[in-house]
Design an enzyme around this catalytic site. Sequence first.
Site, mmCIF file in Angstrom:
data_model
loop_
_atom_site.group_PDB
_atom_site.id
_atom_site.type_symbol
_atom_site.label_atom_id
_atom_site.label_comp_id
_atom_site.label_asym_id
_atom_site.label_seq_id
_atom_site.Cartn_x
_atom_site.Cartn_y
_atom_site.Cartn_z
ATOM 1 N N HIS A 64 0.629 -1.291 0.198
ATOM 2 C CA HIS A 64 0.027 0.115 0.099
ATOM 3 C C HIS A 64 0.894 1.364 -0.029
ATOM 4 C CE1 HIS A 64 -2.904 -3.163 1.358
ATOM 5 N NE2 HIS A 64 -4.021 -2.315 1.124
ATOM 6 N N GLY A 106 -5.450 -4.316 11.591
ATOM 7 C CA GLY A 106 -5.862 -4.758 10.091
ATOM 8 C C GLY A 106 -7.158 -4.664 9.795
ATOM 9 N N ASN A 136 -8.214 11.095 3.165
ATOM 10 C CA ASN A 136 -8.039 11.211 1.771
ATOM 11 C C ASN A 136 -9.071 10.810 0.744
ATOM 12 O OD1 ASN A 136 -7.727 8.020 1.323
ATOM 13 N ND2 ASN A 136 -5.959 8.016 2.288
ATOM 14 N N VAL A 164 -10.202 7.918 -0.159
ATOM 15 C CA VAL A 164 -10.108 7.024 -1.255
ATOM 16 C C VAL A 164 -9.999 5.801 -0.576
ATOM 17 C CG1 VAL A 164 -8.560 5.953 -3.093
ATOM 18 C CG2 VAL A 164 -9.231 8.512 -2.895
ATOM 19 N N HIS A 201 -4.361 3.229 -3.527
ATOM 20 C CA HIS A 201 -4.419 2.613 -2.202
ATOM 21 C C HIS A 201 -3.927 1.337 -1.803
ATOM 22 C CE1 HIS A 201 -7.205 1.468 1.294
ATOM 23 N NE2 HIS A 201 -6.872 0.506 1.066
ATOM 24 N N SER A 210 -27.438 -8.440 35.156
ATOM 25 C CA SER A 210 -27.798 -9.849 34.626
ATOM 26 C C SER A 210 -26.243 -10.612 34.722
ATOM 27 C CB SER A 210 -28.088 -9.671 33.378
ATOM 28 O OG SER A 210 -29.590 -9.034 33.396
ATOM 29 N N HIS A 229 -26.467 -16.422 30.109
ATOM 30 C CA HIS A 229 -27.733 -16.756 29.487
ATOM 31 C C HIS A 229 -27.358 -17.719 27.984
ATOM 32 C CE1 HIS A 229 -28.827 -13.309 31.873
ATOM 33 N NE2 HIS A 229 -30.095 -13.388 31.611
ATOM 34 N N ARG A 278 -28.245 -18.861 32.731
ATOM 35 C CA ARG A 278 -29.216 -17.931 33.433
ATOM 36 C C ARG A 278 -29.831 -18.695 34.488
ATOM 37 N NH1 ARG A 278 -35.295 -16.335 31.114
ATOM 38 N NH2 ARG A 278 -35.603 -14.908 32.873
#
Lengths: 724, 724
Positions: A54, A145, A216, A218, A292, A416, A500, A561
């Site tokens: 890149h 990433g 940028n 893009v 890019h 909870s 739960h 639960r």
Amino acid sequence: MTTVAVGQPVNGHSHLVKDAATTSKITSPGEEQLVLNTIRCLAADLCQQYKGGHPGTVMGAAAIGIALWRYEMKYNPANPEWFNRDRFILSAGHACLFQYLFLHFSGYEAWTLDQVKNYHSPKTYGSMAAGHPEIEYPGIEVTTGPLGQGISNAVGMAIASKNLAAIYNKDDIKPIDNKIWCFTGDGCIQEGVGQESISLAGHLGLDNLILVYDNNSVTVDGRIDNCFTEDTSAKLLAQGWHVIDVYDGSNDLAAVLEGFDKAKRLKGKPIFLNIRTVIGYSSRKANTGPAHGQALGDDEVAYVKTQLGFKPEDRFVIPPKVYEYFSGIKDKGAKVEQQWNETFSQYRRKYPAEHEELSRRISGEWTTEDWQHSLPSKADLPQAAQPTRKSSGIVVQALAPKYKTFVAGSADLLESTFVNFKGQVEFQKPGSGLGDYSGRQIRYGIREFGMVGIGNGIAAYQKGAFIPIMSTFFMFWIYAAPAARMAALQQLRFIGIATHDSIGIGEDGPTHQPVALASFYRALPNINLIRPADAEECMGMWTLALDEQSKNTPSIFTLSRQPVPLLPGSDRNKVQSGAYIVHGADIEEPELTIIATGAEVYRAIDTAEKLKSLKKIRVVSMPSQRHFDLQSIEYRESVLRPSSNLVVAIEAWASYGWAKYAHASLSMHTFGHSAPQQQLYDHFGFEPSNMASKIDAWANKWISKGRLPGLGEFEELLLGYVQH
Amino acid sequence: MTTVAVGQPVNGHSHLVKDAATTSKITSPGEEQLVLNTIRCLAADLCQQYKGGHPGTVMGAAAIGIALWRYEMKYNPANPEWFNRDRFILSAGHACLFQYLFLHFSGYEAWTLDQVKNYHSPKTYGSMAAGHPEIEYPGIEVTTGPLGQGISNAVGMAIASKNLAAIYNKDDIKPIDNKIWCFTGDGCIQEGVGQESISLAGHLGLDNLILVYDNNSVTVDGRIDNCFTEDTSAKLLAQGWHVIDVYDGSNDLAAVLEGFDKAKRLKGKPIFLNIRTVIGYSSRKANTGPAHGQALGDDEVAYVKTQLGFKPEDRFVIPPKVYEYFSGIKDKGAKVEQQWNETFSQYRRKYPAEHEELSRRISGEWTTEDWQHSLPSKADLPQAAQPTRKSSGIVVQALAPKYKTFVAGSADLLESTFVNFKGQVEFQKPGSGLGDYSGRQIRYGIREFGMVGIGNGIAAYQKGAFIPIMSTFFMFWIYAAPAARMAALQQLRFIGIATHDSIGIGEDGPTHQPVALASFYRALPNINLIRPADAEECMGMWTLALDEQSKNTPSIFTLSRQPVPLLPGSDRNKVQSGAYIVHGADIEEPELTIIATGAEVYRAIDTAEKLKSLKKIRVVSMPSQRHFDLQSIEYRESVLRPSSNLVVAIEAWASYGWAKYAHASLSMHTFGHSAPQQQLYDHFGFEPSNMASKIDAWANKWISKGRLPGLGEFEELLLGYVQH
């Protein structure tokens, strides 16, 4: 004033005002252009040599890099682990070449030019210059990433820093005063997890966080305005951020520096620096998708070099002046660390107890005490049936008030998930009336993915100094799964509370009833998915997760639960072996072994007692498949005796994965349903009499065959019991 | 003007202006209060009877319900499936009682009071009044509950409606002119997936979408300002929405109606109706967390009734005037459908071809043609090696231009996922210069979760009228997993394109290399995870996914970045059986069967040819475990012969799940790494010579034992090959 703009507006951003200019900080104005151009050419060369990578961000954002590493950030390249350093997070992880180059120029010894040249090299396996930045290497705070998560990590780091500062800083001596810098591109700004984290950071008023938006416009597919036309600055203002607009970030280093300068002085809110840049600047591919994520091509690299005053035929050219330009960083870094060391020495003398505690945390130890004895013994546990989520809370109560390493929190399910603790203070903006930054109970809001991304940042801030406890229903650990995975990948320890955990949630219905999610977490490397059968196993599960062996491993506890009884045969010390005989251990030669997990274990014991065809039955509780797999073959054989008896598994999740341990399973085959939990267990076939009759029929079949089932003969005994 | 406010400001929202009042639409002003109070008491009773459920939203938002069902929405309760109806999506799915009650009062025959009384009943299994709204039942457009996704679904429905209108409406006859109403609470507004979808809707200018924000600022854990302090209206403005603020949505029905009226007239952007309400209105628990998700308690129910003029001892009281109040809806609905039927008849006469096509789509058939013949035969496929992602694109090219049912799209990876097609138009706001609403290529942006949530809405709009094709790297289907799960649960068909499906992605490294995600999708009910070995299997995979048998099932294709050869033994017709012998089918009594999937199949064939100890070897390609499991035991035995030969699986993912099919596996044991793909395959042990030697050693061991491995003897043959 929360909105300022510096430089010249280029896109009609008219609702923002231009601030009065400040004196430029630029120290070597004549050299800047050469440095920028050198870096741009290097980016072009480094991508072109192996035709990958890149280049565009480096070329467009080089001035931002200079501003960060040469002028603004506080760090010591000779000691990348210095505790009070500023943290830099590259949320746009694909632009790692940007970071690698600046680590090189800043004088990080390990980041030689040869290392940087390994970027996308087909010849060098295991180089530091990976396709995304990896936490293992100097100067890299987190692995990024997967887009958006870096913003979450940065918010977590800002929380960690604020929390340590609030606890340990004194009026006269402040050992913690760093900043968190996060570099984001357009992608992270679009991802929901980024939005969740931006929203929470604004609420919390984290003014030690500076989000640098390399705007940028893009992405891979080209101009972002094909899918994104927000007024991002206005949005961040509405989310409680200071906003600074910079209009020509590719050329106007003075404006960038002015923006950064303001950013460091603003208080009370996190700071959003919206810096317009031109991706692939100086190439004819500037402002396009190919700039890019693709090498520019030989012709274009030559064009760029010609434009920037370099010879097309020379590669990797770094004029001596460029190194000179960066040469002051090492001294500056050494000095700033030295000053801090002196500060910390004063702190030790004046505040020895705090110093000791903080030093221990910096070193990554959460306690040196025999903490396990602060958990109740089995005899002291509640003897009546109770949900494992509640039993887990016993440990939170026992440890969190005492050890500041623990930072609890919930995605709007605090009551909870039982992560409340006595005397807790909420982590909230001071003056909010809700808590302050010394608080260790975080209200993450209904932002599960953001929560775990933020937790990863807290855990990575200073490894071991924090153990975040994060909680929501198990089903919503699917929202958080991309971040939980990043914790496992980065070897960051968190405690995930996942309550739960099955059809036992009842009336909420199939949308809230996980049937397949455990398969993901069981298959994932380096994560402990633990499903305890009762309160005693809850003690063992916490012990395992907080133990030295899990120092580099996150854990997720899946909890019921509904109430489950305390089992006579349960044993906290055996949880770490993954599975053990919880019932019928005295039976020498079992005819049948039933494996079960969590809230199904007591049902398995009931089932064993209802079986007609077989009498010599063992029940095995298997809270962790992963830990069972780690045991010796002898131990595993002694528990399951797979070659000499029938083995069947009971679990109210999908059967996926059970064929490794059992000849048959009683499992879920569909999504769940909305009804009271007891009805659901009955409906889906988990009522013990029904299970006993299914097992009886199956066992009789194999007894009459006179052999055990083999490969390809795994059966799901409840299949067809009900059609959804 | 994009911002208007109606009613009286109560919270100092000063940047908004009050619009001129319009004439109230209220038709029965005297009765409104009685109706509101009746509904509030009903909510209290219905939750109290079984001590569960969510009363607060009904009590606070009853006036919104009246505005929607009695005044604003276009629908026919006698025909809930009427094509041109407005769609209502309850994104705050936990507030389903709100929807159930209004479906009852609006005259949906199935929604009797007895059905509504089943809400949280422990006695009635399988009632319509589930704990979250379920798509199976009349008047419910999508199943909601996992927060935020309902907003995505609504955006998808708005896209679907705009797309059909753009394609089928004529200047003189417009059979599609409905609105999409989405009811959201505070939770959906916090979730990232909601934000992603709001952002895209703003970009697309979907003015048929009205997002009704029940802004009660209370969630499970209490006041939302403990974690959320945004200016949401300002944020939505910045995201390209019209914003209407209503200040007393619990009492001021006239203001609510005025807001709705404006919402229906605004053009060019989606509309955000920010309506402040009081959760649990008329109870002393109003404005608290307990009012959100718990029954009020007997005393409080009595208090509420007393306050509202009802007798505490009477339950489920509905004065006749309340039914009268709603009684006009049926006639209105019948009339509006009748008018539309006439319109559609005219359309048939004047535009018979369009009518036929649209009618077919309404009926849920995407074609009546023998479409499979439009795919190239094996002989006509590219004979050179190519990535399966590219081979998959052959089918997109063959079908998408021709069949308008397909709406393709990508999360910013359009070129990488091969979902482009010839002559495509982008789905974009008309006048944007980028496309228009007739377009069938959606740029979802870097919003994977939002993408699939939106795709679910497109698929649910009129079941079968659309088949969304959605694409990103396989790794990022983890971001989208919560939505993919909801598609499987709701039986909505989509095609998921998941490219770069393994370490084969190469340099991007471990963050982009899935090792465990397949286990989740394989364990999940009702979803086809298909991993094709070559171009021929790609034809079979699409055929399976588009076939009648998958009408109610989403599919995800995991596809290689790297080239794979066209295999002599591959057969598209066998993909639907899940697994078949791709090499060595002529061998009668194999000594070894190697199972492999996707890009590992050709490596498995190479491995088979390199084995020394064994010569009679079959290789099985298993593109779909799920479909293999669905085959007869005879077929399964004929393919794998598990009781008479050694079976080993090769797959560059975790071994989880393979013990069901194989005695051993060659799998990933760690996360991946950043390096060129060929290096990674070598490094992690998938080089055929290495695999052959591992299998040789293992097979020799078992040959010398004179038996096949049994339960508990599953081995991972590459374990220990490398430590990450």
